[in-house]
Design a protein around this motif. Structure first.
Motif, PDB file in Angstrom:
ATOM      1  N   ILE A 115       0.843  -1.199   0.000  1.00 43.64           N
ATOM      2  CA  ILE A 115       0.000   0.000   0.000  1.00 43.64           C
ATOM      3  C   ILE A 115       0.876   1.247   0.000  1.00 43.64           C
ATOM      4  N   CYS A 116       1.870   1.254   0.848  1.00 43.69           N
ATOM      5  CA  CYS A 116       2.770   2.402   0.928  1.00 43.69           C
ATOM      6  C   CYS A 116       3.554   2.584  -0.369  1.00 43.69           C
ATOM      7  N   GLN A 117       4.016   1.491  -0.952  1.00 49.96           N
ATOM      8  CA  GLN A 117       4.746   1.576  -2.208  1.00 49.96           C
ATOM      9  C   GLN A 117       3.845   2.087  -3.331  1.00 49.96           C
ATOM     10  N   ASN A 118       2.566   1.718  -3.297  1.00 55.06           N
ATOM     11  CA  ASN A 118       1.628   2.163  -4.324  1.00 55.06           C
ATOM     12  C   ASN A 118       1.418   3.666  -4.313  1.00 55.06           C
ATOM     13  N   ILE A 119       1.708   4.302  -3.194  1.00 57.50           N
ATOM     14  CA  ILE A 119       1.637   5.765  -3.163  1.00 57.50           C
ATOM     15  C   ILE A 119       2.590   6.319  -4.215  1.00 57.50           C
ATOM     16  N   ILE A 120       3.743   5.702  -4.344  1.00 57.67           N
ATOM     17  CA  ILE A 120       4.718   6.124  -5.355  1.00 57.67           C
ATOM     18  C   ILE A 120       4.313   5.607  -6.728  1.00 57.67           C
ATOM     19  N   ASP A 121       4.074   4.301  -6.818  1.00 63.01           N
ATOM     20  CA  ASP A 121       3.840   3.666  -8.110  1.00 63.01           C
ATOM     21  C   ASP A 121       2.592   4.181  -8.818  1.00 63.01           C
ATOM     22  N   GLU A 122       1.516   4.403  -8.080  1.00 62.75           N
ATOM     23  CA  GLU A 122       0.252   4.774  -8.703  1.00 62.75           C
ATOM     24  C   GLU A 122      -0.083   6.254  -8.586  1.00 62.75           C
ATOM     25  N   HIS A 123       0.518   6.937  -7.631  1.00 61.77           N
ATOM     26  CA  HIS A 123       0.148   8.330  -7.404  1.00 61.77           C
ATOM     27  C   HIS A 123       1.354   9.255  -7.334  1.00 61.77           C
ATOM     28  N   GLY A 124       2.533   8.772  -7.722  1.00 62.45           N
ATOM     29  CA  GLY A 124       3.760   9.543  -7.591  1.00 62.45           C
ATOM     30  C   GLY A 124       3.799  10.817  -8.403  1.00 62.45           C
ATOM     31  N   ASP A 125       2.956  10.901  -9.436  1.00 59.63           N
ATOM     32  CA  ASP A 125       2.945  12.102 -10.268  1.00 59.63           C
ATOM     33  C   ASP A 125       2.033  13.185  -9.705  1.00 59.63           C
ATOM     34  N   GLN A 126       1.343  12.892  -8.601  1.00 55.85           N
ATOM     35  CA  GLN A 126       0.431  13.854  -8.002  1.00 55.85           C
ATOM     36  C   GLN A 126       1.100  14.532  -6.821  1.00 55.85           C
ATOM     37  N   PRO A 127       0.764  15.807  -6.590  1.00 53.44           N
ATOM     38  CA  PRO A 127       1.369  16.499  -5.445  1.00 53.44           C
ATOM     39  C   PRO A 127       0.897  15.896  -4.132  1.00 53.44           C
ATOM     40  N   GLY A 128       1.707  16.049  -3.124  1.00 55.06           N
ATOM     41  CA  GLY A 128       1.347  15.557  -1.799  1.00 55.06           C
ATOM     42  C   GLY A 128       2.503  14.829  -1.163  1.00 55.06           C
ATOM     43  N   ARG A 129       2.217  14.205  -0.051  1.00 54.00           N
ATOM     44  CA  ARG A 129       3.248  13.528   0.718  1.00 54.00           C
ATOM     45  C   ARG A 129       3.505  12.134   0.175  1.00 54.00           C
ATOM     46  N   GLY A 130       4.722  11.670   0.358  1.00 55.92           N
ATOM     47  CA  GLY A 130       5.107  10.329  -0.063  1.00 55.92           C
ATOM     48  C   GLY A 130       5.008   9.346   1.084  1.00 55.92           C
ATOM     49  N   PRO A 131       5.294   8.065   0.812  1.00 53.99           N
ATOM     50  CA  PRO A 131       5.158   7.038   1.841  1.00 53.99           C
ATOM     51  C   PRO A 131       6.100   7.216   3.022  1.00 53.99           C
ATOM     52  N   ASP A 132       7.280   7.767   2.781  1.00 50.28           N
ATOM     53  CA  ASP A 132       8.209   7.974   3.884  1.00 50.28           C
ATOM     54  C   ASP A 132       7.671   9.008   4.870  1.00 50.28           C
ATOM     55  N   GLU A 133       6.768   9.865   4.414  1.00 50.52           N
ATOM     56  CA  GLU A 133       6.163  10.868   5.279  1.00 50.52           C
ATOM     57  C   GLU A 133       4.843  10.390   5.874  1.00 50.52           C
ATOM     58  N   MET A 134       4.248   9.356   5.304  1.00 50.03           N
ATOM     59  CA  MET A 134       2.929   8.907   5.739  1.00 50.03           C
ATOM     60  C   MET A 134       2.951   7.580   6.484  1.00 50.03           C
ATOM     61  N   CYS A 135       3.698   6.626   5.979  1.00 49.35           N
ATOM     62  CA  CYS A 135       3.631   5.261   6.480  1.00 49.35           C
ATOM     63  C   CYS A 135       4.641   5.013   7.588  1.00 49.35           C
ATOM     64  N   PHE A 136       4.205   4.329   8.636  1.00 49.57           N
ATOM     65  CA  PHE A 136       5.114   3.891   9.686  1.00 49.57           C
ATOM     66  C   PHE A 136       5.929   2.715   9.164  1.00 49.57           C
ATOM     67  N   LYS A 137       7.214   2.689   9.483  1.00 49.94           N
ATOM     68  CA  LYS A 137       8.088   1.568   9.149  1.00 49.94           C
ATOM     69  C   LYS A 137       8.164   1.271   7.656  1.00 49.94           C
ATOM     70  N   PHE A 138       8.002   2.293   6.810  1.00 47.27           N
ATOM     71  CA  PHE A 138       8.118   2.065   5.371  1.00 47.27           C
ATOM     72  C   PHE A 138       9.581   1.852   5.027  1.00 47.27           C
ATOM     73  N   ARG A 139       9.858   0.736   4.343  1.00 42.06           N
ATOM     74  CA  ARG A 139      11.247   0.381   4.034  1.00 42.06           C
ATOM     75  C   ARG A 139      11.626   0.692   2.602  1.00 42.06           C
ATOM     76  N   GLY A 140      10.677   1.013   1.777  1.00 43.14           N
ATOM     77  CA  GLY A 140      11.014   1.445   0.426  1.00 43.14           C
ATOM     78  C   GLY A 140      10.902   0.371  -0.619  1.00 43.14           C
ATOM     79  N   ASN A 141      11.152   0.782  -1.825  1.00 43.69           N
ATOM     80  CA  ASN A 141      10.947  -0.008  -3.025  1.00 43.69           C
ATOM     81  C   ASN A 141      11.700  -1.335  -3.023  1.00 43.69           C
ATOM     82  N   ASP A 142      12.927  -1.366  -2.553  1.00 54.55           N
ATOM     83  CA  ASP A 142      13.718  -2.591  -2.610  1.00 54.55           C
ATOM     84  C   ASP A 142      13.093  -3.726  -1.796  1.00 54.55           C
ATOM     85  N   ASN A 143      12.542  -3.420  -0.658  1.00 57.66           N
ATOM     86  CA  ASN A 143      11.947  -4.448   0.179  1.00 57.66           C
ATOM     87  C   ASN A 143      10.678  -5.022  -0.438  1.00 57.66           C
TER      88      ASN A 143
END
Length: 177
Positions: free
Chosen positions: A144-172
């Protein structure tokens, strides 16, 4: 009653029209009419409780508090000179060109993060709390957190690192867990 936090803490700002035509100075709210979006935690109580040491007039009198039915309502109130500025979380101001942030980033009204509030006589937290814990400990939460980037990354607003607890990023996510 509140649930555990489901989203990281967000900062607040004072906002005016582009160019700050009224030269609004957030450090002194004395005599200023301030807009607040109904239902948001960015409220006059938040200003009074959290910024009294740094903002003159932080205890805004009721006659200077203007409630708006949404962010567009506050923008219209600015255009109509009904308010001097409005107070809102940065979660809804990012990327907008019809407003300008006229303050520094102010600490969150909810330092621990956003949570679900329920009435004392409600049973909603009985199922919400366990469901939230289960979701946040699952691989689906990372997706879900990764989808913030993948599906909505072109829209303004906060990213997963600012919203999701314990988000480890794309590699994980892509590398499997």
């Amino acid at each position: 009653m509140h649930s555990d936090e489901y989203e990281k803490s967000i900062t607040q700002v004072f906002v005016s029209l582009p160019g700050n035509p009224g030269n609004f100075d957030y450090r002194d709210l004395t005599g200023k009419k301030i807009g607040f979006v109904d239902g948001f935690s960015s409220s006059e109580q938040c200003v009074a409780d959290n910024y009294a040491d740094t903002i003159i007039g932080a205890d805004i009198p009721p006659e200077n508090v203007v409630r708006c039915p949404g962010i567009d309502g506050c923008i219209q109130a600015l255009r109509n000179n009904e308010i001097d500025a409005f107070f809102i979380s940065t979660a809804v101001t990012g990327g907008r060109t019809d407003v300008e942030v006229v303050s520094e980033l102010l600490p969150s009204c909810w330092p621990g993060g956003c949570a679900l509030m329920a009435r004392k006589d409600s049973c909603v937290l009985e199922w919400f709390q366990p469901a939230l814990k289960k979701l946040m400990s699952s691989p689906e939460y990372e997706e879900i957190c990764q989808n913030i980037i993948d599906e909505h990354g072109d829209q303004p607003g906060r990213g997963p690192d600012e919203m999701c607890f314990k988000f480890r990023g794309n590699d994980n996510i892509k590398g499997g867990q």
